[in-house]
Design a protein around this motif. Sequence first.
Motif, PDB file in Angstrom:
ATOM      1  N   TYR A  85       0.864  -1.102   0.003  1.00  0.00           N
ATOM      2  CA  TYR A  85      -0.101  -0.187  -0.034  1.00  0.00           C
ATOM      3  C   TYR A  85       0.757   1.373  -0.097  1.00  0.00           C
ATOM      4  N   MET A  86       1.790   1.224   0.938  1.00  0.00           N
ATOM      5  CA  MET A  86       2.785   2.378   0.802  1.00  0.00           C
ATOM      6  C   MET A  86       3.559   2.618  -0.320  1.00  0.00           C
ATOM      7  N   VAL A  87       4.039   1.651  -1.041  1.00  0.00           N
ATOM      8  CA  VAL A  87       4.818   1.891  -2.297  1.00  0.00           C
ATOM      9  C   VAL A  87       3.860   2.210  -3.097  1.00  0.00           C
ATOM     10  N   LEU A  88       2.572   1.842  -3.410  1.00  0.00           N
ATOM     11  CA  LEU A  88       1.550   2.545  -4.566  1.00  0.00           C
ATOM     12  C   LEU A  88       1.340   3.730  -4.190  1.00  0.00           C
ATOM     13  N   ARG A  89       1.318   4.079  -3.022  1.00  0.00           N
ATOM     14  CA  ARG A  89       0.783   5.461  -2.333  1.00  0.00           C
ATOM     15  C   ARG A  89       1.974   6.261  -3.052  1.00  0.00           C
ATOM     16  N   GLN A  90       3.133   5.863  -2.571  1.00  0.00           N
ATOM     17  CA  GLN A  90       4.051   6.788  -2.920  1.00  0.00           C
ATOM     18  C   GLN A  90       4.390   7.016  -4.558  1.00  0.00           C
ATOM     19  N   THR A  91       4.195   5.907  -5.267  1.00  0.00           N
ATOM     20  CA  THR A  91       4.266   6.128  -6.907  1.00  0.00           C
ATOM     21  C   THR A  91       3.142   6.744  -7.351  1.00  0.00           C
ATOM     22  N   ALA A  92       2.198   7.086  -6.545  1.00  0.00           N
ATOM     23  CA  ALA A  92       0.819   7.887  -7.268  1.00  0.00           C
ATOM     24  C   ALA A  92       1.677   9.411  -7.360  1.00  0.00           C
ATOM     25  N   LEU A  93       2.475   9.816  -6.980  1.00  0.00           N
ATOM     26  CA  LEU A  93       3.093  11.097  -6.971  1.00  0.00           C
ATOM     27  C   LEU A  93       3.612  11.184  -8.355  1.00  0.00           C
ATOM     28  N   LYS A  94       4.434  10.088  -8.999  1.00  0.00           N
ATOM     29  CA  LYS A  94       5.106  10.003 -10.051  1.00  0.00           C
ATOM     30  C   LYS A  94       5.073   8.822 -10.689  1.00  0.00           C
ATOM     31  N   THR A  95       4.478   8.492 -11.816  1.00  0.00           N
ATOM     32  CA  THR A  95       4.503   6.854 -12.215  1.00  0.00           C
ATOM     33  C   THR A  95       4.610   6.703 -13.410  1.00  0.00           C
ATOM     34  N   HIS A  96       5.475   5.876 -13.719  1.00  0.00           N
ATOM     35  CA  HIS A  96       5.898   5.440 -15.078  1.00  0.00           C
ATOM     36  C   HIS A  96       5.272   4.344 -15.815  1.00  0.00           C
ATOM     37  N   TYR A  97       4.920   4.491 -16.986  1.00  0.00           N
ATOM     38  CA  TYR A  97       4.076   3.332 -17.695  1.00  0.00           C
ATOM     39  C   TYR A  97       4.859   3.192 -19.034  1.00  0.00           C
ATOM     40  N   SER A  98       4.765   2.026 -19.249  1.00  0.00           N
ATOM     41  CA  SER A  98       5.190   1.648 -20.742  1.00  0.00           C
ATOM     42  C   SER A  98       4.114   0.920 -21.693  1.00  0.00           C
ATOM     43  N   LYS A  99       4.228   0.966 -22.855  1.00  0.00           N
ATOM     44  CA  LYS A  99       3.279   0.632 -23.858  1.00  0.00           C
ATOM     45  C   LYS A  99       2.987  -0.919 -23.638  1.00  0.00           C
ATOM     46  N   LEU A 100       1.841  -1.428 -23.454  1.00  0.00           N
ATOM     47  CA  LEU A 100       1.701  -2.929 -23.508  1.00  0.00           C
ATOM     48  C   LEU A 100       0.639  -3.195 -24.930  1.00  0.00           C
ATOM     49  N   VAL A 101       1.078  -4.261 -25.456  1.00  0.00           N
ATOM     50  CA  VAL A 101       0.578  -4.818 -26.600  1.00  0.00           C
ATOM     51  C   VAL A 101      -0.128  -6.147 -26.376  1.00  0.00           C
TER      52      VAL A 101
END
Length: 398
Positions: free
Chosen positions: A212-228
């Motif tokens: 939960y804490m990890v997901l909460r912290q990454t909510a400020l800055k989140t990286h995404y990569s394209k999924l096919v």
Amino acid sequence: MELFSLPHEVLEAIISLLTPLDIISLSSTCKFFHELMLSDKVWVTSCYTKFGIKLRASGGFAQKFYKKVLHKYGKFLGLWNRHADCYGGLLHIKYLDEKLCAFDLQLPKDPHISNPLRPKIVFSIELDELDNLSITCCINPLKKHQCALHYGKKALTPSSPQSFYLTRQCANGIENADHQDILDDLENWLDEQSDYLGEHSAYTRTQMIYKYMVLRQTALKTHYSKLVLPQQCDFRVPIKPGLFKGTYSSHGLELIMLTYEEVNKVNAVKISGDQNIPAGQITFRADLPFCMHLSQREQESFENIESVQPASSEVEWHELPTPQPFVVPYDCVERHDQVPDSCKARFHGFGQIAEEGFREPTFVEGHWIVFNENLFGFLWISLQSLSMYHRVQEELTN
């Protein structure tokens, strides 16, 4: 035939294939094309041709939305891997209610794998009342605020290949959040994860709080990569490739993508992971030539199952008798309700296990059991455990 003599419908279809800059350039050539470019139908057709979305054909909205939103952000439409430490996740960006909406597709509550994914809006891209571009973070619906999006192509980690990436960054911090609000949010989140949370050990609860804490912290800055998503196979397969929700003991439900590497090999890769096997890693693989047909007695216990030596079958999997009987071993640790008593096909395979931090990963023997087009299981022989997987039914586009 002169270009001007073509029917308007034909001209509109041709023009819809042009880029916005080309359309604007064409409109400046003469009065005829200038008036044609003012038609809502041209822009509506162009939006549908390029992005597959239908806009309202009135008030000039299609033209404004195309020029200010789709021209730059239309390439965001589709599916994205969320990068959040080992946990990962899935983001779906689609057109909804006259804006582009990004949804975090959260898994249902453990163990209900047949339930739908739970979409939670993360951000939106739209035109405000003055037709200005607005990119809004919607994670907290009571405290919406502007956020920034960055797009490009690079390797997000030293070991990963280059791919298209998207980064959402918020200026608002969480350090000023009310302590009681955080505790309430944590308890609500834990309650949404599993029906078994009260039965798990204190260690498992601690691991869930860490997640939960990890997901909460990454909510400020989140990286995404394209999924096919994988394309449908042009050869016979026991089950079509795609996204599936699976059970992983105390880790809860996780999302995996099933693909066929070759005609005779199947891989299952985690889209969302845990501290043992993180997102992006293979969770199991199987070989189609190593198909089998076990009697009920051979399946009664793991001791009986281990006595069956894996071997390449002399006949192909679809030539074996079907349906086959299926029995959950009496000494299976992880048991599930409503497991079918017959299966379509069964294969020898290998599941990946590791210590926390993905240390000392290794593949152990197991069985991949296909029940029907939407359901399969993986029997972890050394762990004496059965994971069940159900196909994601939502319509998700590349």
